[in-house]
Every structure is written in structure tokens, then in C-alpha cells.
Scaffold this motif. Structure first.
Motif, PDB file in Angstrom:
ATOM      1  N   PHE A   7       0.858  -1.177   0.000  1.00 48.65           N
ATOM      2  CA  PHE A   7       0.000   0.000   0.000  1.00 48.65           C
ATOM      3  C   PHE A   7       0.899   1.232   0.000  1.00 48.65           C
ATOM      4  O   PHE A   7       1.790   1.353   0.830  1.00 48.65           O
ATOM      5  CB  PHE A   7      -0.930  -0.011   1.228  1.00 48.65           C
ATOM      6  N   MET A   8       0.692   2.106  -0.967  1.00 49.22           N
ATOM      7  CA  MET A   8       1.433   3.360  -1.113  1.00 49.22           C
ATOM      8  C   MET A   8       2.962   3.144  -1.082  1.00 49.22           C
ATOM      9  O   MET A   8       3.707   3.858  -0.436  1.00 49.22           O
ATOM     10  CB  MET A   8       1.035   4.368  -0.012  1.00 49.22           C
ATOM     11  N   LEU A  18      -1.965  -3.465   7.325  1.00 48.56           N
ATOM     12  CA  LEU A  18      -2.470  -2.805   6.119  1.00 48.56           C
ATOM     13  C   LEU A  18      -3.646  -1.881   6.462  1.00 48.56           C
ATOM     14  O   LEU A  18      -3.684  -0.730   6.018  1.00 48.56           O
ATOM     15  CB  LEU A  18      -2.890  -3.851   5.082  1.00 48.56           C
ATOM     16  N   LEU A  19      -4.594  -2.373   7.247  1.00 45.24           N
ATOM     17  CA  LEU A  19      -5.754  -1.565   7.639  1.00 45.24           C
ATOM     18  C   LEU A  19      -5.324  -0.345   8.463  1.00 45.24           C
ATOM     19  O   LEU A  19      -5.837   0.758   8.273  1.00 45.24           O
ATOM     20  CB  LEU A  19      -6.749  -2.411   8.422  1.00 45.24           C
ATOM     21  N   LYS A  23      -5.855   3.635   7.539  1.00 45.11           N
ATOM     22  CA  LYS A  23      -6.448   4.626   8.448  1.00 45.11           C
ATOM     23  C   LYS A  23      -5.505   5.811   8.632  1.00 45.11           C
ATOM     24  O   LYS A  23      -5.946   6.964   8.653  1.00 45.11           O
ATOM     25  CB  LYS A  23      -6.752   3.974   9.807  1.00 45.11           C
ATOM     26  N   GLU A  24      -4.204   5.510   8.771  1.00 44.78           N
ATOM     27  CA  GLU A  24      -3.229   6.597   8.921  1.00 44.78           C
ATOM     28  C   GLU A  24      -3.192   7.462   7.666  1.00 44.78           C
ATOM     29  O   GLU A  24      -3.079   8.693   7.748  1.00 44.78           O
ATOM     30  CB  GLU A  24      -1.835   6.043   9.233  1.00 44.78           C
ATOM     31  N   ALA A  25      -3.299   6.837   6.493  1.00 48.76           N
ATOM     32  CA  ALA A  25      -3.293   7.593   5.236  1.00 48.76           C
ATOM     33  C   ALA A  25      -4.493   8.528   5.181  1.00 48.76           C
ATOM     34  O   ALA A  25      -4.382   9.687   4.749  1.00 48.76           O
ATOM     35  CB  ALA A  25      -3.289   6.635   4.043  1.00 48.76           C
ATOM     36  N   GLU A  26      -5.674   8.045   5.609  1.00 47.45           N
ATOM     37  CA  GLU A  26      -6.867   8.899   5.648  1.00 47.45           C
ATOM     38  C   GLU A  26      -6.671  10.063   6.619  1.00 47.45           C
ATOM     39  O   GLU A  26      -7.012  11.210   6.314  1.00 47.45           O
ATOM     40  CB  GLU A  26      -8.088   8.079   6.069  1.00 47.45           C
ATOM     41  N   MET A  55       0.001   8.523  17.365  1.00 43.71           N
ATOM     42  CA  MET A  55      -1.023   8.421  16.332  1.00 43.71           C
ATOM     43  C   MET A  55      -0.516   7.752  15.055  1.00 43.71           C
ATOM     44  O   MET A  55      -1.315   7.259  14.274  1.00 43.71           O
ATOM     45  CB  MET A  55      -1.553   9.829  16.003  1.00 43.71           C
ATOM     46  N   MET A  56       0.781   7.750  14.843  1.00 40.05           N
ATOM     47  CA  MET A  56       1.337   7.188  13.613  1.00 40.05           C
ATOM     48  C   MET A  56       2.309   6.060  13.963  1.00 40.05           C
ATOM     49  O   MET A  56       3.327   6.287  14.614  1.00 40.05           O
ATOM     50  CB  MET A  56       2.073   8.261  12.803  1.00 40.05           C
ATOM     51  N   GLU A  57       1.981   4.852  13.524  1.00 38.05           N
ATOM     52  CA  GLU A  57       2.794   3.681  13.858  1.00 38.05           C
ATOM     53  C   GLU A  57       3.383   2.993  12.623  1.00 38.05           C
ATOM     54  O   GLU A  57       4.397   2.337  12.722  1.00 38.05           O
ATOM     55  CB  GLU A  57       1.960   2.658  14.620  1.00 38.05           C
ATOM     56  N   THR A  58       2.714   3.133  11.494  1.00 39.00           N
ATOM     57  CA  THR A  58       3.180   2.431  10.288  1.00 39.00           C
ATOM     58  C   THR A  58       4.157   3.308   9.512  1.00 39.00           C
ATOM     59  O   THR A  58       4.367   4.480   9.842  1.00 39.00           O
ATOM     60  CB  THR A  58       1.996   2.062   9.373  1.00 39.00           C
ATOM     61  N   GLU A  59       4.728   2.734   8.457  1.00 37.49           N
ATOM     62  CA  GLU A  59       5.673   3.468   7.619  1.00 37.49           C
ATOM     63  C   GLU A  59       5.022   4.705   6.988  1.00 37.49           C
ATOM     64  O   GLU A  59       5.675   5.719   6.794  1.00 37.49           O
ATOM     65  CB  GLU A  59       6.238   2.558   6.506  1.00 37.49           C
TER      66      GLU A  59
END
Length: 196
Positions: A7-8, A18-19, A23-26, A55-59
């Protein structure tokens, strides 16, 4: 087989990650729409709030935090060391260091294994040489074992020669005694000596 999700431009190990990234992208799109990226104070508050609230955990989220951080530094509002570190980035660095360390350790282990294999071959070769030298030493003409056998044989023949000389002397003494007694008349013929 492990299924991976993309994703991205980022790969995620499971659907849950992934989910979360989606959510972070939104949330990032929402924050971009509501935040003035030319307002340094607003960027600093946003940056610290995102980190404090985790609030931000993913890449995806970490990339956004890195972008905000760069913008704050470029604007000259705060220096890099004054800003809080991005926790997930810190974790990534730690993981990367751990992976590099493990990789170095594995390389070192492989190197040591190769060296051990070479040393084993060298030791076996040297052992074979030593064994060969002992075989040559023990079976060769001038080996201590051969010299010892030769000495034993020479000593045996020397004792036989001494014994024969002693017997010959005894025999000559008996012959002389028999001559004096007149019992031995034909001595010259028995000796094989002809009379002059």
C-alpha cells in the motif's frame, strides 16, 4: 506461504497492519487539508501531538512525521536536536542495527566455520605426515628399531662366535690331552693336515 500486502509503496506483513496504514493515510489526508504547512507553530504543535498520542505507527505515518520534521527544520523555527525523536523511526533504526549486527555475526560465524574446516584439513594432513614419518622411522634401514634388531643379531652372532671359540679351545685341549696319553695316534689325518 506468508501473504504480504502493499500500500502506497510500502509492504505490510499482515492485513491488520495494512488496515492501520490505510487509516493513517486517511488521517494524513485530513491533516494536510486542515493544516497550514507554512505556519511553523502549527506544524510544531501537530508534530508533538502526533508523537505524544502515538497516532502514527506504520511506515505511512512515519513518512508523514519525517516530512513535518524536515519542514520545521527548513523553516528554521527549531533545530533538529530540539525536536522529539520519532519513536517508530527509532525502533526502525534499532531493528536495522540489530539486523546488521546479526548479519555481521552470521558472516563471522561462516568465516570461522570456513577457517575451522581449513584447520581440520591441515591438521589431518600434518597428522598423516607425522604417522608417515613414524612408519618410515620404524621400518627404514636406519630406524632405531632396525638398529636395535641389528645390534641384537650382532650380539647373538658374537656370543655364538665366542661360544664356538671356547668349544674349539676345549676340543684342542682334549686333543692335546689324548696325545699325551697316547690314545690319539692319527690326529693329522683327522685334522685333514698332511704330514710334512
Amino acid at each position: 506461504m506468508d501473504k504480504k500486502f502493499t500500500f502506497m509503496g510500502h509492504t505490510f506483513e499482515d492485513e491488520k497492519q495494512l488496515l492501520l496504514a490505510k487509516k493513517e493515510a486517511e488521517a494524513i489526508e485530513y491533516l494536510r487539508a486542515k493544516t497550514d504547512f507554512n505556519n511553523g507553530e502549527m506544524l510544531i504543535r501537530l508534530y508533538h501531538r502526533i508523537i505524544d498520542n502515538k497516532m502514527m505507527e506504520t511506515e505511512i505515518g512515519v513518512d508523514f512525521l519525517v516530512e513535518i520534521r524536515k519542514r520545521i527544520i527548513e523553516m528554521g523555527i527549531m533545530k533538529e536536536e530540539q525536536l522529539k525523536e520519532i519513536p517508530e523511526l527509532k525502533k526502525r533504526k534499532a531493528k536495522k542495527k540489530a539486523a546488521e549486527k546479526k548479519s555481521r555475526e552470521l558472516l563471522l560465524i561462516e568465516k570461522v566455520k570456513r577457517q575451522n574446516a581449513v584447520l581440520v584439513v591441515v591438521c589431518l594432513f600434518l597428522s598423516a605426515l607425522v604417522i608417515g614419518m613414524f612408519v618410515i622411522l620404524l621400518t627404514g634401514k636406519r630406524s632405531p628399531l632396525a638398529i636395535r634388531y641389528e645390534e641384537e643379531l650382532v650380539n647373538k652372532y658374537a656370543s655364538w662366535a665366542q661360544d664356538l671359540t671356547q668349544r674349539e679351545n676345549e676340543l684342542n685341549d682334549r686333543i692335546a690331552e689324548l696325545r699325551r696319553q697316547g690314545i690319539l695316534i692319527y690326529e693329522e689325518e683327522e685334522d685333514g693336515d698332511g704330514q710334512d
